[in-house]
Design an enzyme around this catalytic site. Structure first.
Site, PDB file in Angstrom:
ATOM      1  N   HIS A   5       0.954  -1.307   0.011  1.00 42.45           N
ATOM      2  CA  HIS A   5      -0.054  -0.115   0.062  1.00 42.45           C
ATOM      3  C   HIS A   5       0.899   1.126  -0.029  1.00 42.45           C
ATOM      4  O   HIS A   5       0.754   2.099  -0.697  1.00 42.45           O
ATOM      5  CB  HIS A   5      -0.891   0.119   1.160  1.00 42.45           C
ATOM      6  CG  HIS A   5      -1.865   1.120   1.499  1.00 42.45           C
ATOM      7  ND1 HIS A   5      -2.847   1.274   0.743  1.00 42.45           N
ATOM      8  CD2 HIS A   5      -1.647   2.148   2.018  1.00 42.45           C
ATOM      9  CE1 HIS A   5      -3.559   2.224   1.190  1.00 42.45           C
ATOM     10  NE2 HIS A   5      -2.604   3.318   1.932  1.00 42.45           N
ATOM     11  N   GLU A   6       1.794   1.496   1.018  1.00 36.55           N
ATOM     12  CA  GLU A   6       2.813   2.441   1.251  1.00 36.55           C
ATOM     13  C   GLU A   6       3.426   2.795   0.075  1.00 36.55           C
ATOM     14  O   GLU A   6       3.841   3.687  -0.505  1.00 36.55           O
ATOM     15  CB  GLU A   6       3.424   2.376   2.489  1.00 36.55           C
ATOM     16  CG  GLU A   6       2.534   2.613   3.655  1.00 36.55           C
ATOM     17  CD  GLU A   6       1.726   3.853   3.700  1.00 36.55           C
ATOM     18  OE1 GLU A   6       2.028   4.941   3.275  1.00 36.55           O
ATOM     19  OE2 GLU A   6       0.535   3.569   4.441  1.00 36.55           O
TER      20      GLU A   6
ATOM     21  N   HIS B 106       1.985   4.608  -2.825  1.00 38.19           N
ATOM     22  CA  HIS B 106       2.028   6.070  -2.566  1.00 38.19           C
ATOM     23  C   HIS B 106       3.302   6.593  -2.951  1.00 38.19           C
ATOM     24  O   HIS B 106       3.467   7.540  -3.696  1.00 38.19           O
ATOM     25  CB  HIS B 106       1.797   6.301  -1.101  1.00 38.19           C
ATOM     26  CG  HIS B 106       0.204   6.045  -0.624  1.00 38.19           C
ATOM     27  ND1 HIS B 106      -0.859   6.784  -1.305  1.00 38.19           N
ATOM     28  CD2 HIS B 106      -0.490   5.481   0.268  1.00 38.19           C
ATOM     29  CE1 HIS B 106      -1.876   6.099  -0.597  1.00 38.19           C
ATOM     30  NE2 HIS B 106      -1.683   5.519   0.394  1.00 38.19           N
TER      31      HIS B 106
END
Length: 108
Positions: free
Chosen positions: A20-21, A24
């Site tokens: 997920h990170e 980003h």
């Protein structure tokens, strides 16, 4: 046996948070934002590495993560508007891309 399942659950959750990170992070770099740090977990770091101007952290509690992008908060007494390559200096479309890419990375 339940301790082993708990360990696998923690590692699995940590992996999902990492992906997920990373979404980003990847999009922020792609649109030209300066990423200052990338971290998995909360608390005091147990491992830190500096690579390409980004501080990579692994912390004790693996239940979260973050990507710190320049200009999201005050730095060294400077206002966010005075920081080059900042988050708020990019177009709304680029900021939306960065925000959405985390969940998209998990879906992929």
């Amino acid at each position: 046996m339940s301790l082993l399942y708990l360990l696998f659950a923690i590692l699995g959750l940590g992996f999902l948070i990492f992906i997920h990170e990373l979404g980003h992070y990847w999009m922020a770099r792609r649109v030209g934002m300066r990423v200052e740090s990338f971290g998995i977990g909360f608390g005091k770091p147990i491992f830190t590495l500096m690579h390409n101007g980004v501080k990579w952290n692994i912390c004790w509690l693996p239940f979260g993560g973050y990507v710190k992008i320049a200009g999201m908060e005050k730095e060294d007494g400077k206002e966010p508007e005075d920081i080059p390559d900042r988050f708020s200096g990019k177009s709304p479309r680029d900021r939306i891309k960065v925000a959405i890419m985390g969940p998209m990375a998990n879906l992929v």
